[in-house]
Design a protein around this motif. Sequence first.
Motif, PDB file in Angstrom:
ATOM      1  N   UNK A 158       0.830  -1.211   0.000  1.00 25.44           N
ATOM      2  CA  UNK A 158       0.000   0.000   0.000  1.00 25.44           C
ATOM      3  C   UNK A 158       0.862   1.257   0.000  1.00 25.44           C
ATOM      4  N   UNK A 159       1.967   1.230   0.754  1.00 20.99           N
ATOM      5  CA  UNK A 159       2.866   2.379   0.802  1.00 20.99           C
ATOM      6  C   UNK A 159       3.494   2.622  -0.564  1.00 20.99           C
ATOM      7  N   UNK A 160       3.932   1.569  -1.248  1.00 22.29           N
ATOM      8  CA  UNK A 160       4.508   1.712  -2.585  1.00 22.29           C
ATOM      9  C   UNK A 160       3.488   2.306  -3.553  1.00 22.29           C
ATOM     10  N   UNK A 161       2.244   1.865  -3.449  1.00 19.51           N
ATOM     11  CA  UNK A 161       1.185   2.376  -4.315  1.00 19.51           C
ATOM     12  C   UNK A 161       0.935   3.867  -4.058  1.00 19.51           C
ATOM     13  N   UNK A 162       0.881   4.246  -2.774  1.00 16.95           N
ATOM     14  CA  UNK A 162       0.676   5.654  -2.426  1.00 16.95           C
ATOM     15  C   UNK A 162       1.836   6.521  -2.914  1.00 16.95           C
ATOM     16  N   UNK A 163       3.053   5.993  -2.792  1.00 14.71           N
ATOM     17  CA  UNK A 163       4.235   6.724  -3.242  1.00 14.71           C
ATOM     18  C   UNK A 163       4.168   6.965  -4.750  1.00 14.71           C
ATOM     19  N   UNK A 164       3.762   5.934  -5.494  1.00 12.78           N
ATOM     20  CA  UNK A 164       3.633   6.078  -6.945  1.00 12.78           C
ATOM     21  C   UNK A 164       2.583   7.125  -7.311  1.00 12.78           C
ATOM     22  N   UNK A 165       1.457   7.095  -6.612  1.00 13.86           N
ATOM     23  CA  UNK A 165       0.398   8.086  -6.868  1.00 13.86           C
ATOM     24  C   UNK A 165       0.899   9.500  -6.606  1.00 13.86           C
ATOM     25  N   UNK A 166       1.617   9.673  -5.492  1.00 16.47           N
ATOM     26  CA  UNK A 166       2.130  10.993  -5.148  1.00 16.47           C
ATOM     27  C   UNK A 166       3.130  11.480  -6.193  1.00 16.47           C
ATOM     28  N   UNK A 167       3.997  10.590  -6.650  1.00 15.04           N
ATOM     29  CA  UNK A 167       4.989  10.967  -7.676  1.00 15.04           C
ATOM     30  C   UNK A 167       4.305  11.327  -8.998  1.00 15.04           C
ATOM     31  N   UNK A 168       3.291  10.563  -9.363  1.00 12.12           N
ATOM     32  CA  UNK A 168       2.559  10.855 -10.592  1.00 12.12           C
ATOM     33  C   UNK A 168       1.882  12.228 -10.526  1.00 12.12           C
ATOM     34  N   UNK A 169       1.260  12.485  -9.373  1.00  9.46           N
ATOM     35  CA  UNK A 169       0.582  13.767  -9.194  1.00  9.46           C
ATOM     36  C   UNK A 169       1.581  14.922  -9.206  1.00  9.46           C
ATOM     37  N   UNK A 170       2.736  14.705  -8.572  1.00 10.93           N
ATOM     38  CA  UNK A 170       3.767  15.732  -8.535  1.00 10.93           C
ATOM     39  C   UNK A 170       4.292  16.012  -9.952  1.00 10.93           C
ATOM     40  N   UNK A 171       4.481  14.963 -10.741  1.00  8.83           N
ATOM     41  CA  UNK A 171       4.982  15.131 -12.127  1.00  8.83           C
ATOM     42  C   UNK A 171       3.949  15.814 -13.023  1.00  8.83           C
ATOM     43  N   UNK A 172       2.669  15.593 -12.770  1.00 10.17           N
ATOM     44  CA  UNK A 172       1.623  16.248 -13.564  1.00 10.17           C
ATOM     45  C   UNK A 172       1.570  17.741 -13.272  1.00 10.17           C
ATOM     46  N   UNK A 173       1.728  18.089 -11.988  1.00  9.05           N
ATOM     47  CA  UNK A 173       1.656  19.486 -11.582  1.00  9.05           C
ATOM     48  C   UNK A 173       2.876  20.280 -12.054  1.00  9.05           C
ATOM     49  N   UNK A 174       4.007  19.611 -12.177  1.00 12.07           N
ATOM     50  CA  UNK A 174       5.244  20.313 -12.524  1.00 12.07           C
ATOM     51  C   UNK A 174       5.304  20.693 -13.976  1.00 12.07           C
TER      52      UNK A 174
END
Length: 164
Positions: A148-164
């Motif tokens: 679950x932690x790995x999945x959350x980390x991936x989601x956060x990274x994806x969201x961060x890359x979209x915003x940047x």
Amino acid sequence: MSKKAAKDKAKGSGTIALNKRARHEYHLVERFEAGLSLQGWELKAIRAGRANIGESYAMVRGGELYLFGAQITPLIQASSHVVADDRRTRKLLMHRREIDNLIGKVERDGYTLIPTALYWKGNKVKAELALAKGKQTHDKRASEKDRDWQREKQRAMRQHNRDA
């Protein structure tokens, strides 16, 4: 589609059945490949996608490896002349030194042999076996928490890359 992919698809290569529960229930230590001794009606049923290894396991009997609990549901038209047992014990084919190595680990070290996959290799059916140790309940929860932690980390990274 590449020529190789088209050739593989025409040949019928790929995964037949997976045991997804094995990774949840056991610590998988080492993997092995074994051939399966099958009857004609079983091969036809496997080609039709009627194999299930979810509750199966492998055991050593008399110096040979056998697969127990694997379900291959027979086709009505292919097995009319044979009394088909869908959960019969099937022999696993491996080299003698590999079997001896597995016997030692199973009997002395307390490992279990779990089939994790059935797949085509050329025109032969192969089984992937894993040497496994059973997980405790707290181990299962820790694995689930890490996943679950790995999945959350991936989601956060994806969201961060979209915003940047």
